[in-house]
Design a protein around this motif. Structure first.
Motif, mmCIF file in Angstrom:
data_model
loop_
_atom_site.group_PDB
_atom_site.id
_atom_site.type_symbol
_atom_site.label_atom_id
_atom_site.label_comp_id
_atom_site.label_asym_id
_atom_site.label_seq_id
_atom_site.Cartn_x
_atom_site.Cartn_y
_atom_site.Cartn_z
ATOM 1 N N ASN A 88 0.733 -1.189 0.031
ATOM 2 C CA ASN A 88 0.093 -0.087 0.056
ATOM 3 C C ASN A 88 1.094 1.282 0.016
ATOM 4 N N ALA A 89 2.106 1.120 -0.761
ATOM 5 C CA ALA A 89 3.085 2.187 -0.844
ATOM 6 C C ALA A 89 2.583 3.283 -1.856
ATOM 7 N N CYS A 90 3.247 4.409 -2.107
ATOM 8 C CA CYS A 90 3.312 5.076 -3.371
ATOM 9 C C CYS A 90 4.616 5.486 -3.753
ATOM 10 N N ILE A 91 4.617 5.747 -5.073
ATOM 11 C CA ILE A 91 5.807 5.998 -5.794
ATOM 12 C C ILE A 91 6.581 7.056 -4.995
ATOM 13 N N GLY A 92 5.524 8.072 -4.472
ATOM 14 C CA GLY A 92 6.345 9.170 -4.359
ATOM 15 C C GLY A 92 7.088 9.243 -2.762
ATOM 16 N N GLY A 93 6.366 8.127 -2.115
ATOM 17 C CA GLY A 93 7.172 7.771 -0.735
ATOM 18 C C GLY A 93 8.201 7.168 -0.828
ATOM 19 N N HIS A 94 8.399 6.160 -1.996
ATOM 20 C CA HIS A 94 9.873 5.476 -2.172
ATOM 21 C C HIS A 94 10.809 6.675 -2.801
ATOM 22 N N TYR A 95 10.476 7.489 -3.692
ATOM 23 C CA TYR A 95 11.124 8.612 -4.309
ATOM 24 C C TYR A 95 11.603 9.495 -3.087
ATOM 25 N N ARG A 96 10.783 9.971 -2.068
ATOM 26 C CA ARG A 96 11.175 10.709 -1.259
ATOM 27 C C ARG A 96 12.307 10.068 -0.272
ATOM 28 N N HIS A 97 12.148 8.749 -0.035
ATOM 29 C CA HIS A 97 13.083 7.976 0.854
ATOM 30 C C HIS A 97 14.471 8.107 0.141
ATOM 31 N N CYS A 98 14.624 7.777 -1.278
ATOM 32 C CA CYS A 98 15.911 8.062 -2.030
ATOM 33 C C CYS A 98 16.438 9.362 -1.790
ATOM 34 N N LEU A 99 15.568 10.297 -1.969
ATOM 35 C CA LEU A 99 16.148 11.781 -1.946
ATOM 36 C C LEU A 99 16.630 12.142 -0.726
ATOM 37 N N ASP A 100 15.846 11.619 0.566
ATOM 38 C CA ASP A 100 16.228 11.865 1.745
ATOM 39 C C ASP A 100 17.759 11.505 1.885
ATOM 40 N N TYR A 155 21.656 8.830 8.626
ATOM 41 C CA TYR A 155 20.553 8.282 7.874
ATOM 42 C C TYR A 155 19.176 8.240 8.885
ATOM 43 N N ASP A 156 19.373 8.030 10.003
ATOM 44 C CA ASP A 156 17.909 7.982 10.904
ATOM 45 C C ASP A 156 17.360 9.114 11.020
ATOM 46 N N HIS A 157 17.764 10.176 11.015
ATOM 47 C CA HIS A 157 17.004 11.554 11.369
ATOM 48 C C HIS A 157 16.768 12.339 10.142
ATOM 49 N N ARG A 158 16.374 11.839 9.152
ATOM 50 C CA ARG A 158 15.877 12.226 7.951
ATOM 51 C C ARG A 158 14.710 13.204 7.921
ATOM 52 N N GLU A 159 14.660 14.270 7.032
ATOM 53 C CA GLU A 159 13.799 15.272 7.088
ATOM 54 C C GLU A 159 12.229 14.648 7.011
ATOM 55 N N ARG A 160 12.082 13.818 5.972
ATOM 56 C CA ARG A 160 10.787 13.005 5.721
ATOM 57 C C ARG A 160 9.779 14.044 5.165
ATOM 58 N N ASP A 161 10.066 15.058 4.523
ATOM 59 C CA ASP A 161 9.083 16.069 4.119
ATOM 60 C C ASP A 161 7.919 15.273 3.075
ATOM 61 N N ALA A 162 6.969 15.569 3.654
ATOM 62 C CA ALA A 162 5.803 15.028 3.285
ATOM 63 C C ALA A 162 5.546 15.731 1.811
ATOM 64 N N ARG A 163 5.965 16.581 1.429
ATOM 65 C CA ARG A 163 5.644 17.497 0.300
ATOM 66 C C ARG A 163 6.501 16.633 -0.963
ATOM 67 N N LEU A 164 7.561 15.987 -0.443
ATOM 68 C CA LEU A 164 8.324 15.247 -1.417
ATOM 69 C C LEU A 164 7.272 13.808 -1.924
ATOM 70 N N GLU A 165 6.586 13.689 -1.203
ATOM 71 C CA GLU A 165 5.843 12.530 -1.378
ATOM 72 C C GLU A 165 4.542 12.750 -2.315
ATOM 73 N N HIS A 181 17.965 0.505 -6.179
ATOM 74 C CA HIS A 181 16.958 -0.860 -5.641
ATOM 75 C C HIS A 181 15.544 -0.157 -5.305
ATOM 76 N N HIS A 182 15.430 1.144 -4.910
ATOM 77 C CA HIS A 182 14.085 1.661 -4.695
ATOM 78 C C HIS A 182 13.702 2.157 -6.150
ATOM 79 N N TYR A 183 14.438 2.411 -7.119
ATOM 80 C CA TYR A 183 13.867 2.714 -8.359
ATOM 81 C C TYR A 183 13.447 1.187 -8.919
ATOM 82 N N ALA A 184 13.853 0.257 -8.654
ATOM 83 C CA ALA A 184 13.353 -0.912 -8.952
ATOM 84 C C ALA A 184 12.013 -1.140 -8.738
#
Length: 196
Positions: free
Chosen positions: A60-72, A88-98, A160-163
Motif C-alpha cells: 500500500n505504498a506510493c511511488i512518491g514515498g519511495h522517491y522521497r526516501h531515496c532523495l532523503d 540516515y536515521d534523522h531524515r527530514e521526511r518532508d511529506a511534500r516530496l511524497e 533498488h528503490h527505483y526497481a
C-alpha cells in the motif's frame, strides 16, 4: 630515529594510481548525477495521480514515498559532508516530496547541482555514518566511512528503490523512462548478451 616521516621516492606507477583514483571518483559522482537525472525523468513522466496513488500489491505504498526516501538519503549525505557525520536515521521526511512531484523535482535539481559542483577530492573525506540496522532498541551504530563510500551506498540504495518504483508503475500501467530501475551492471550484461 623513526623513518616513517622520511621522504619516499615516487615511482611512475604512483602517479598512474592517483589518476585511476580520480577517474573512479569522477565515475562515482557522474553515477550519482545520472541517478538523480533518472529521478527527474521519472518525475516529469508521471502524473501527480500516479505519483501519489497507493498500490495495494506493494504494501500500500506510493511511488512518491519511495522517491522521497531515496532523495532523503542524498540530502542526509550532502549535509553530512559539512558535519562529518551522516545521519540516515534523522531524515527530514518532508511529506511534500511524497505528494508534490514538482516540489520533488525542484529539490532533485538542487541536489544534482550540489553534486555537479562537488570537488572530486571530497570523496576521500572521512565521515561517520549513523544508521539503525538492528531491531533491538538503543542508539544507532556509527561506523567510519568516507563520503565516496557513502555516495556509492546512496546510488545503490536508489537503484533498488527505483526497481520497486518500476514495479509499482507497471502495476498502474504508468509510463517510465527507458532503463528506469535497472542496475547499470544489468544494462551492461544485457547489452553484452544482445551483442552475441
Amino acid at each position: 630515529m623513526n623513518n616513517c616521516w622520511q621522504p619516499i621516492a615516487l615511482q611512475p606507477s604512483d602517479f598512474t594510481a592517483r589518476a585511476d583514483h580520480f577517474d573512479d571518483a569522477r565515475r562515482i559522482v557522474n553515477a550519482a548525477i545520472a541517478i538523480l537525472d533518472q529521478g527527474e525523468d521519472l518525475l516529469r513522466a508521471l502524473s501527480a495521480e500516479n505519483y501519489t496513488r497507493r498500490v495495494p500489491l506493494a504494501f500500500n505504498a506510493c511511488i512518491g514515498g519511495h522517491y522521497r526516501h531515496c532523495l532523503d538519503h542524498f540530502t542526509s549525505l550532502l549535509r553530512g559532508l559539512d558535519a562529518d557525520e551522516v545521519d540516515y536515521d534523522h531524515r527530514e521526511r518532508d511529506a511534500r516530496l511524497e505528494s508534490q512531484p514538482d516540489f520533488a523535482l525542484a529539490l532533485t535539481q538542487q541536489r544534482r547541482a550540489q553534486l555537479e559542483r562537488l570537488p572530486l577530492g571530497a570523496l576521500d573525506a572521512p565521515v561517520r555514518a549513523r544508521c539503525e540496522v538492528s531491531y533491538a532498541h538503543g542508539d544507532s551504530p556509527v561506523t567510519g566511512s568516507t563520503f565516496g563510500r557513502e555516495l556509492v551506498y546512496a546510488i545503490a540504495h536508489a537503484i533498488h528503490h527505483y526497481a520497486l518504483i518500476s514495479v509499482m508503475a507497471r502495476l498502474m500501467d504508468a509510463p517510465l523512462p527507458e532503463h528506469f530501475g535497472v542496475a547499470p551492471s544489468t544494462v551492461a550484461h544485457n547489452a553484452k548478451q544482445a551483442a552475441r
